[in-house]
Scaffold this motif. Structure first.
Motif, PDB file in Angstrom:
ATOM      1  N   THR A  15       0.855  -1.176   0.000  1.00  0.00           N
ATOM      2  CA  THR A  15       0.000   0.000   0.000  1.00  0.00           C
ATOM      3  C   THR A  15       0.893   1.228   0.000  1.00  0.00           C
ATOM      4  O   THR A  15       1.761   1.362   0.870  1.00  0.00           O
ATOM      5  CB  THR A  15      -0.909   0.006   1.247  1.00  0.00           C
ATOM      6  N   ARG A  16       0.692   2.102  -0.962  1.00  0.00           N
ATOM      7  CA  ARG A  16       1.566   3.264  -1.097  1.00  0.00           C
ATOM      8  C   ARG A  16       1.378   4.266   0.017  1.00  0.00           C
ATOM      9  O   ARG A  16       0.305   4.392   0.608  1.00  0.00           O
ATOM     10  CB  ARG A  16       1.371   3.950  -2.440  1.00  0.00           C
ATOM     11  N   GLY A  17       2.464   5.003   0.285  1.00  0.00           N
ATOM     12  CA  GLY A  17       2.449   6.115   1.205  1.00  0.00           C
ATOM     13  C   GLY A  17       3.279   7.231   0.617  1.00  0.00           C
ATOM     14  O   GLY A  17       3.642   7.202  -0.561  1.00  0.00           O
ATOM     15  N   ASN A  18       3.614   8.216   1.425  1.00  0.00           N
ATOM     16  CA  ASN A  18       4.463   9.322   1.007  1.00  0.00           C
ATOM     17  C   ASN A  18       5.910   8.858   1.052  1.00  0.00           C
ATOM     18  O   ASN A  18       6.480   8.720   2.127  1.00  0.00           O
ATOM     19  CB  ASN A  18       4.246  10.527   1.919  1.00  0.00           C
ATOM     20  N   ALA A  19       6.499   8.588  -0.116  1.00  0.00           N
ATOM     21  CA  ALA A  19       7.870   8.077  -0.246  1.00  0.00           C
ATOM     22  C   ALA A  19       8.066   6.786   0.547  1.00  0.00           C
ATOM     23  O   ALA A  19       9.151   6.497   1.024  1.00  0.00           O
ATOM     24  CB  ALA A  19       8.890   9.138   0.177  1.00  0.00           C
ATOM     25  N   SER A  20       6.984   6.009   0.670  1.00  0.00           N
ATOM     26  CA  SER A  20       7.044   4.786   1.466  1.00  0.00           C
ATOM     27  C   SER A  20       5.990   3.797   0.994  1.00  0.00           C
ATOM     28  O   SER A  20       5.163   4.103   0.147  1.00  0.00           O
ATOM     29  CB  SER A  20       6.814   5.110   2.943  1.00  0.00           C
ATOM     30  N   ALA A  21       6.050   2.598   1.597  1.00  0.00           N
ATOM     31  CA  ALA A  21       5.043   1.574   1.352  1.00  0.00           C
ATOM     32  C   ALA A  21       4.863   0.768   2.625  1.00  0.00           C
ATOM     33  O   ALA A  21       5.805   0.590   3.410  1.00  0.00           O
ATOM     34  CB  ALA A  21       5.472   0.655   0.217  1.00  0.00           C
ATOM     35  N   SER A  22       3.654   0.287   2.825  1.00  0.00           N
ATOM     36  CA  SER A  22       3.356  -0.675   3.870  1.00  0.00           C
ATOM     37  C   SER A  22       3.189  -2.011   3.169  1.00  0.00           C
ATOM     38  O   SER A  22       2.274  -2.178   2.349  1.00  0.00           O
ATOM     39  CB  SER A  22       2.077  -0.281   4.610  1.00  0.00           C
ATOM     40  N   VAL A  23       4.087  -2.953   3.461  1.00  0.00           N
ATOM     41  CA  VAL A  23       4.108  -4.231   2.754  1.00  0.00           C
ATOM     42  C   VAL A  23       3.538  -5.314   3.677  1.00  0.00           C
ATOM     43  O   VAL A  23       4.129  -5.635   4.707  1.00  0.00           O
ATOM     44  CB  VAL A  23       5.541  -4.590   2.303  1.00  0.00           C
ATOM     45  N   ALA A  24       2.382  -5.839   3.283  1.00  0.00           N
ATOM     46  CA  ALA A  24       1.708  -6.885   4.064  1.00  0.00           C
ATOM     47  C   ALA A  24       1.948  -8.238   3.401  1.00  0.00           C
ATOM     48  O   ALA A  24       2.178  -8.323   2.187  1.00  0.00           O
ATOM     49  CB  ALA A  24       0.216  -6.599   4.145  1.00  0.00           C
TER      50      ALA A  24
END
Length: 140
Positions: A15-24
């Protein structure tokens, strides 16, 4: 039974974020006979963005340092005392982004019970195309 590295995690999604991702992900079917001590997610860009990785003891794993506006996919591996699993299958692709910058050179021209507002587009779209603008006028 001899201890081995764990199986690879499955069902990886990002799931995208601001210059990041949450990887499940889902934990692997086998821990290799020894408890899993952590997971590492790695996100790579297909169009020149900076790669990033992050580690945690469970899902999800946050990966920072990605480039807004670039396309990424991620993989995850599990670690136990024996070593690292193979990399998981890749996640679907995503583009990290944030809110766009503010429009500049804003001016309003009065009309009959209305105003026409003009402006220049912001210098940054935050990494994703701007889909529209909203002008709000307040009375002083």
């Amino acid at each position: 039974m001899a201890l081995t590295v764990p199986d690879a995690p499955t069902a990886v999604s990002a799931t995208r974020g601001n210059a990041s991702a949450s990887v499940a992900f889902s934990a692997p079917a086998s821990d290799g006979g020894d408890a899993i001590t952590g997971y590492t997610a790695t996100c790579d860009s297909s169009d020149g963005g900076a790669s990033g990785s992050g580690s945690d003891s469970a899902s999800p794993v946050t990966v920072s340092g990605l480039t807004n506006g670039k396309t990424y996919t991620c993989t995850v591996h599990a670690t136990n005392a024996v070593g690292d699993s193979a990399e998981s299958s890749v996640s679907g692709s995503f583009v990290p982004a944030t809110v766009p910058g503010a429009p500049t050179a804003v001016s309003a021209t009065r009309g009959n019970a209305s105003a026409s507002v003009s402006f220049s587009a912001p210098a940054s779209d935050g990494g994703d195309a701007i889909t529209g603008y909203t002008a709000t006028c307040d009375s002083s």
